[in-house]
Each structure stands twice: as C-alpha cells, then as structure tokens.
Design a protein around this motif. Structure first.
Motif, PDB file in Angstrom:
ATOM      1  N   ALA A 342       0.823  -1.205   0.000  1.00 22.01           N
ATOM      2  CA  ALA A 342       0.000   0.000   0.000  1.00 22.01           C
ATOM      3  C   ALA A 342       0.861   1.261   0.000  1.00 22.01           C
ATOM      4  CB  ALA A 342      -0.910  -0.002   1.227  1.00 22.01           C
ATOM      5  N   GLY A 343       0.507   2.195  -0.872  1.00 21.84           N
ATOM      6  CA  GLY A 343       1.190   3.479  -0.905  1.00 21.84           C
ATOM      7  C   GLY A 343       2.482   3.492  -1.681  1.00 21.84           C
ATOM      8  N   VAL A 344       2.910   2.354  -2.227  1.00 22.68           N
ATOM      9  CA  VAL A 344       4.153   2.312  -3.005  1.00 22.68           C
ATOM     10  C   VAL A 344       3.874   2.781  -4.428  1.00 22.68           C
ATOM     11  CG1 VAL A 344       5.983   0.810  -3.886  1.00 22.68           C
ATOM     12  CG2 VAL A 344       5.013   0.396  -1.625  1.00 22.68           C
ATOM     13  N   PRO A 345       4.672   3.728  -4.990  1.00 25.24           N
ATOM     14  CA  PRO A 345       4.457   4.178  -6.357  1.00 25.24           C
ATOM     15  C   PRO A 345       4.527   3.018  -7.353  1.00 25.24           C
ATOM     16  CG  PRO A 345       6.013   5.617  -5.225  1.00 25.24           C
ATOM     17  CD  PRO A 345       5.787   4.431  -4.330  1.00 25.24           C
ATOM     18  N   GLY A 346       3.654   3.057  -8.374  1.00 29.48           N
ATOM     19  CA  GLY A 346       3.628   1.984  -9.367  1.00 29.48           C
ATOM     20  C   GLY A 346       3.221   0.661  -8.755  1.00 29.48           C
ATOM     21  N   VAL A 347       2.286   0.729  -7.791  1.00 34.51           N
ATOM     22  CA  VAL A 347       1.958  -0.439  -6.977  1.00 34.51           C
ATOM     23  C   VAL A 347       1.456  -1.616  -7.814  1.00 34.51           C
ATOM     24  CG1 VAL A 347      -0.388   0.377  -6.501  1.00 34.51           C
ATOM     25  CG2 VAL A 347       0.711  -1.183  -4.916  1.00 34.51           C
ATOM     26  N   GLY A 348       0.708  -1.344  -8.884  1.00 36.89           N
ATOM     27  CA  GLY A 348       0.144  -2.423  -9.689  1.00 36.89           C
ATOM     28  C   GLY A 348       1.195  -3.331 -10.291  1.00 36.89           C
ATOM     29  N   LEU A 349       2.205  -2.736 -10.915  1.00 32.52           N
ATOM     30  CA  LEU A 349       3.253  -3.529 -11.564  1.00 32.52           C
ATOM     31  C   LEU A 349       4.180  -4.178 -10.533  1.00 32.52           C
ATOM     32  CD1 LEU A 349       4.132  -1.257 -14.627  1.00 32.52           C
ATOM     33  CD2 LEU A 349       2.659  -3.272 -14.546  1.00 32.52           C
ATOM     34  N   ILE A 350       4.387  -3.508  -9.392  1.00 36.93           N
ATOM     35  CA  ILE A 350       5.196  -4.110  -8.323  1.00 36.93           C
ATOM     36  C   ILE A 350       4.501  -5.356  -7.779  1.00 36.93           C
ATOM     37  CG2 ILE A 350       6.016  -3.793  -5.949  1.00 36.93           C
ATOM     38  CD1 ILE A 350       6.654  -0.925  -6.615  1.00 36.93           C
ATOM     39  N   MET A 351       3.191  -5.249  -7.551  1.00 39.21           N
ATOM     40  CA  MET A 351       2.425  -6.401  -7.065  1.00 39.21           C
ATOM     41  C   MET A 351       2.450  -7.536  -8.092  1.00 39.21           C
ATOM     42  SD  MET A 351      -0.769  -4.313  -5.397  1.00 39.21           S
ATOM     43  CE  MET A 351      -1.824  -5.730  -5.128  1.00 39.21           C
ATOM     44  N   LEU A 352       2.349  -7.169  -9.373  1.00 34.51           N
ATOM     45  CA  LEU A 352       2.372  -8.189 -10.425  1.00 34.51           C
ATOM     46  C   LEU A 352       3.718  -8.905 -10.455  1.00 34.51           C
ATOM     47  CD1 LEU A 352       1.177  -9.643 -12.829  1.00 34.51           C
ATOM     48  CD2 LEU A 352       1.829  -7.709 -14.275  1.00 34.51           C
ATOM     49  N   SER A 353       4.803  -8.155 -10.308  1.00 40.62           N
ATOM     50  CA  SER A 353       6.128  -8.786 -10.304  1.00 40.62           C
ATOM     51  C   SER A 353       6.283  -9.742  -9.121  1.00 40.62           C
ATOM     52  CB  SER A 353       7.237  -7.717 -10.275  1.00 40.62           C
ATOM     53  OG  SER A 353       7.242  -7.007  -9.050  1.00 40.62           O
ATOM     54  N   MET A 354       5.686  -9.394  -7.966  1.00 41.29           N
ATOM     55  CA  MET A 354       5.709 -10.290  -6.805  1.00 41.29           C
ATOM     56  C   MET A 354       5.006 -11.609  -7.116  1.00 41.29           C
ATOM     57  SD  MET A 354       4.788  -7.739  -3.646  1.00 41.29           S
ATOM     58  CE  MET A 354       4.561  -9.097  -2.507  1.00 41.29           C
ATOM     59  N   VAL A 355       3.838 -11.505  -7.755  1.00 43.39           N
ATOM     60  CA  VAL A 355       3.053 -12.695  -8.085  1.00 43.39           C
ATOM     61  C   VAL A 355       3.815 -13.579  -9.078  1.00 43.39           C
ATOM     62  CG1 VAL A 355       0.920 -13.526  -9.156  1.00 43.39           C
ATOM     63  CG2 VAL A 355       0.850 -11.567  -7.602  1.00 43.39           C
ATOM     64  N   LEU A 356       4.380 -12.945 -10.111  1.00 42.72           N
ATOM     65  CA  LEU A 356       5.106 -13.704 -11.138  1.00 42.72           C
ATOM     66  C   LEU A 356       6.300 -14.442 -10.535  1.00 42.72           C
ATOM     67  CD1 LEU A 356       5.077 -11.174 -14.132  1.00 42.72           C
ATOM     68  CD2 LEU A 356       3.590 -13.150 -13.778  1.00 42.72           C
ATOM     69  N   LYS A 357       7.032 -13.763  -9.663  1.00 47.13           N
ATOM     70  CA  LYS A 357       8.183 -14.398  -9.014  1.00 47.13           C
ATOM     71  C   LYS A 357       7.741 -15.572  -8.144  1.00 47.13           C
ATOM     72  CE  LYS A 357      11.288 -10.365  -8.757  1.00 47.13           C
ATOM     73  NZ  LYS A 357      11.909  -9.380  -7.838  1.00 47.13           N
ATOM     74  N   GLN A 358       6.608 -15.395  -7.460  1.00 45.26           N
ATOM     75  CA  GLN A 358       6.133 -16.406  -6.530  1.00 45.26           C
ATOM     76  C   GLN A 358       5.814 -17.733  -7.227  1.00 45.26           C
ATOM     77  OE1 GLN A 358       6.033 -15.688  -3.188  1.00 45.26           O
ATOM     78  NE2 GLN A 358       5.588 -17.843  -2.815  1.00 45.26           N
ATOM     79  N   ILE A 359       5.327 -17.645  -8.472  1.00 45.94           N
ATOM     80  CA  ILE A 359       4.934 -18.881  -9.172  1.00 45.94           C
ATOM     81  C   ILE A 359       5.901 -19.235 -10.306  1.00 45.94           C
ATOM     82  CG2 ILE A 359       2.498 -18.647  -8.606  1.00 45.94           C
ATOM     83  CD1 ILE A 359       2.022 -17.509 -11.369  1.00 45.94           C
ATOM     84  N   GLY A 360       7.047 -18.525 -10.380  1.00 45.04           N
ATOM     85  CA  GLY A 360       8.097 -18.906 -11.317  1.00 45.04           C
ATOM     86  C   GLY A 360       7.881 -18.487 -12.754  1.00 45.04           C
ATOM     87  N   LEU A 361       7.124 -17.426 -13.003  1.00 45.23           N
ATOM     88  CA  LEU A 361       6.950 -16.909 -14.366  1.00 45.23           C
ATOM     89  C   LEU A 361       7.956 -15.794 -14.618  1.00 45.23           C
ATOM     90  CD1 LEU A 361       3.054 -16.694 -14.751  1.00 45.23           C
ATOM     91  CD2 LEU A 361       4.598 -18.367 -15.769  1.00 45.23           C
ATOM     92  N   PRO A 362       8.394 -15.602 -15.884  1.00 45.06           N
ATOM     93  CA  PRO A 362       9.385 -14.561 -16.180  1.00 45.06           C
ATOM     94  C   PRO A 362       8.829 -13.158 -15.974  1.00 45.06           C
ATOM     95  CG  PRO A 362       8.594 -15.593 -18.202  1.00 45.06           C
ATOM     96  CD  PRO A 362       8.047 -16.401 -17.076  1.00 45.06           C
TER      97      PRO A 362
END
Length: 411
Positions: A342-362
């Motif tokens: 919450a409150g982090v700039p560009g939060v949408g893409l940061i959250m997406l990168s977290m999800v991708l890393k978690q399940i092993g997607l590039p």
C-alpha cells in the motif's frame, strides 16, 4: 448542463482527439501534448492533489471522533478490512477465469525476445505494518504517506472523542477546516471536464492504435473482468447487504468514477468520491471519512483483476502451464500484497512482479503489457474507488439499521 453530462462529453471528445492524434505525425502529437494537453491535465491533477492530504487528515479525524465509541471504530474497521480482502479475492478469481476462457496470450503470437523489465522490490509486509505508525507525522504529510496519515488522524480522532467537551473548540476547528476543503472541492470540480478531456486525449494519443491492436484480446479480458466484478460482485453487495438499487448507486456515483477514469489515481479522486458518497448516496460522514481513505490506500480490486489476467496472459505467451497450487498462490499472494505494498508508487506492476516471481513466471513478460497499462489503469481505478464507496455505503446502511432498532427498542 449537469457536471456528469459535461464530463461525459469531455471524455468522448478526448477519445476522438486522442485517436486523431494517434494517426498524426509524431511531431504534431508531441507539440500538442507538450503545450496543450499535458499542462491542462497536470494543472487539474495538481489542483486535486493539493487538497488530498488535508482532506484525508481532517476527514478521518472528524470521522473517528464522530464514531465516538472506540469499540464501534474497531467493529467498523474490521468490517472494512474483511470486505476489502474478500472482494479482492473474488476479483482475482474472476480475472483468472476470464483469462483462461479468452486465452489472450496464445503461445507463438508475441515476440518475447526483446521483452525486458526491471522489477522493483517492494518493502517486506512486516516493515509496511511497522511503518504504519509515523515517527514524524509532519514528514508523513509532506511525503503523502497515506497509511501513516490515516494512523495519526485516527489517534487524534480517538483523543477528541474521549476528551469530549474539553476539546470542543479543536473539534469545531476541524469542522470549519472541513467546510473550507469541501468548498475547494466544489470549485475544483468545475474544471473536471477540461482535465478529463486533456488526460484521456493524451493517454490515447500516446498509446497509439498499433499498441491497442496487438494487445486487443488482453484488453478485452481485463475490461470484461472489470465489468463482471462491478456488475455482479458490487451490485450483489449493494442489493443484498445495502438494500438499495445498484443502478441508482452507479448513477449517483458516476461523476467520481469519471474523475478516477481520467486521473488514474484513487488518492487524487478521494475528495470527489467522498463528496459523492456523502451528498448523493447518503453515506454517513463519519463512516465515509474512515472507510474511503483507507480503501484508497489498500483496496485494489481493479488492480487485482489486472494482475490475474496478466499472470495468465504471460503464462500463455511463454507456454508455461499453471497448476491448481499456482492458482491458489496467485490469489493468496496478490490479496496479501494489496495491503503489503500500500502506498508504493507503481503499486500495480510491483504487485504483479511479486506474483510472477512467486509462481516462477518470467518477470520480463510485464514489458509486453506496459504499452496499454496506462489506459487500463484508468478503468481499474474507476473500479477501485467504486469498491471503496460500496463498502462505505453498505456499512453505513447497516449502521443506520442498527441505530433505528435501538431507537425503536427505547420507545
């Protein structure tokens, strides 16, 4: 002419001008954008952002003090967080379902050789929770750290509620400050059609029709998911829990949705969305002042839908199959990340990168969607603030029914 009609006309004209500029030469677009569209759009954004921190702080102080009983504040706070977490999980499920149904990222269609994206690291969730308490409230206000501002305002509001008559003068001062801020909101809203026109024309002209065409199915999947979540999830909540007509709700709240669409910022839209909720939807000021600012910071159903569809899209582009455990991990990670980042700039893409890393997607696959993300951000922001207002509305209506029963029992 009503403000709603003016904004609708401005948005329509903005789309037409944006499409026209996308066909023009790059020099013409950059000239018009630099000397006309960007300045007008930025002035409108600056006008709104100018009052965001003051109105959040003052509103939450008044809202918390207005609730009076700290136990009631805790109950409403728990209801709010549960609603936000549940609807975020539902939004993710809808996005995943539509992504698998439409298959927007069929393998072999997209060129991934040049895809490159550098993912920013979000702060650990425990650090975010610890940092909710500001060590310097004034610094939190100058930097616009919404969670810290909300926390400090709640402390002040509780103190005013407990001290009662001793601090009546301070409470009155906050009420007068709120009157000033509402006056400013009313004035700024008169410029909304011009700001909306400039922002949408600039966004569409910058994206270009080539980018829109190549990502058409991905955009359809995201937009369809957003519509389903708004038309089904929120409508059922409004009808079932709020005991009201969803159509009337959306009609009255539309001006705030249109401002969110043009600004792509939940925080920037907050003064308008609170005004619409309180004046048009009849949400109690004390509840609106607490629930909506909190939602603008941690409730991101539209962003969750984008993450779900984008994850499925990237998995399909790279021909990587996702198992049932991966699906559950996407829902769990993205739901928790909506609060943790919450409150982090560009939060949408940061959250997406977290999800991708978690399940092993590039993570590099994010580069494929950046071209159209600005336009989709407009739509998902509109959904985000609608979710905040829905939560405030149903909690307010529930609270009114409780008070009505108490008053009848006394009689």
């Amino acid at each position: 002419m009503s403000l709603t009609k003016k904004i609708l006309i401005a948005l329509a004209l903005g789309v037409i001008v944006g499409i026209g500029l996308s066909f023009s030469s790059p020099d013409l677009f950059h000239g018009v954008n630099k000397y006309a569209l960007e300045p007008v759009g930025q002035i409108f954004l600056n006008l709104i952002m100018m009052i965001v921190v003051p109105i959040v702080f003052v509103s939450i102080v008044l809202g918390t003090a207005g609730l009076g009983d700290p136990a009631k504040l805790g109950r409403i706070g728990m209801q709010t967080i549960v609603f936000y977490l549940v609807t975020t999980a539902i939004a993710l499920s809808i996005g995943l379902g539509v992504g698998y149904l439409l298959e927007p990222g069929k393998a072999g269609v997209f060129d991934t050789s040049n895809a490159d994206y550098s993912a920013e690291s979000p702060p650990p969730i425990m650090e975010t929770l610890v940092n909710i308490i500001p060590s310097n409230p004034l610094e939190a206000m100058t930097s616009g750290d919404m969670l810290q501002i909300i926390a400090f305002a709640i402390f002040i509001g509780v103190a005013l509620a407990v001290l009662g008559e001793k601090t009546a003068g301070i409470y009155r001062l906050f009420e007068q400050a709120n009157d000033i801020l509402i006056f400013l909101v009313n004035g700024i809203m008169r410029t909304a059609p011009y700001g909306a026109f400039a922002l949408i024309a600039s966004a569409i002209g910058d994206a270009g029709l080539d980018a829109l065409g190549s990502m058409f199915m991905y955009m359809v999947a995201v937009i369809l998911s957003l519509i389903i979540h708004g038309a089904v999830t929120y409508s059922l909540a409004i009808k079932g829990i709020g005991k009201a007509s969803p159509l009337k709700f959306y009609k009255e709240f539309f001006p705030a949705m249109s401002v969110a669409f043009s600004t792509s910022s939940s925080s920037a839209t907050l003064p308008v969305s609170m005004k619409m909720a309180q004046e048009r939807l009849g949400v109690k000021k004390s509840i609106s002042s607490f629930v909506q600012p909190l939602g603008a910071t941690i409730n991101m159903d539209g962003t969750a839908i984008m993450q779900a569809v984008a994850t499925v899209f990237i998995a399909q582009v790279y021909a990587i199959s996702l198992g049932f455990n991966d699906i559950l991990m996407i829902i769990l990670t993205a739901t928790l990340a909506s609060i943790g980042t919450a409150g982090v700039p560009g939060v949408g893409l940061i959250m997406l990168s977290m999800v991708l890393k978690q399940i092993g997607l590039p993570v590099e696959g994010i580069a494929l969607i950046i071209g159209v993300d600005r336009l989709l951000d407009m739509l998902r922001t509109s959904l985000n603030i609608t979710g905040d207002a829905t939560c405030a509305y149903i909690i307010s209506e529930h609270d009114k029914r409780i008070e009505s029963k108490k008053s009848k029992s006394k009689i």
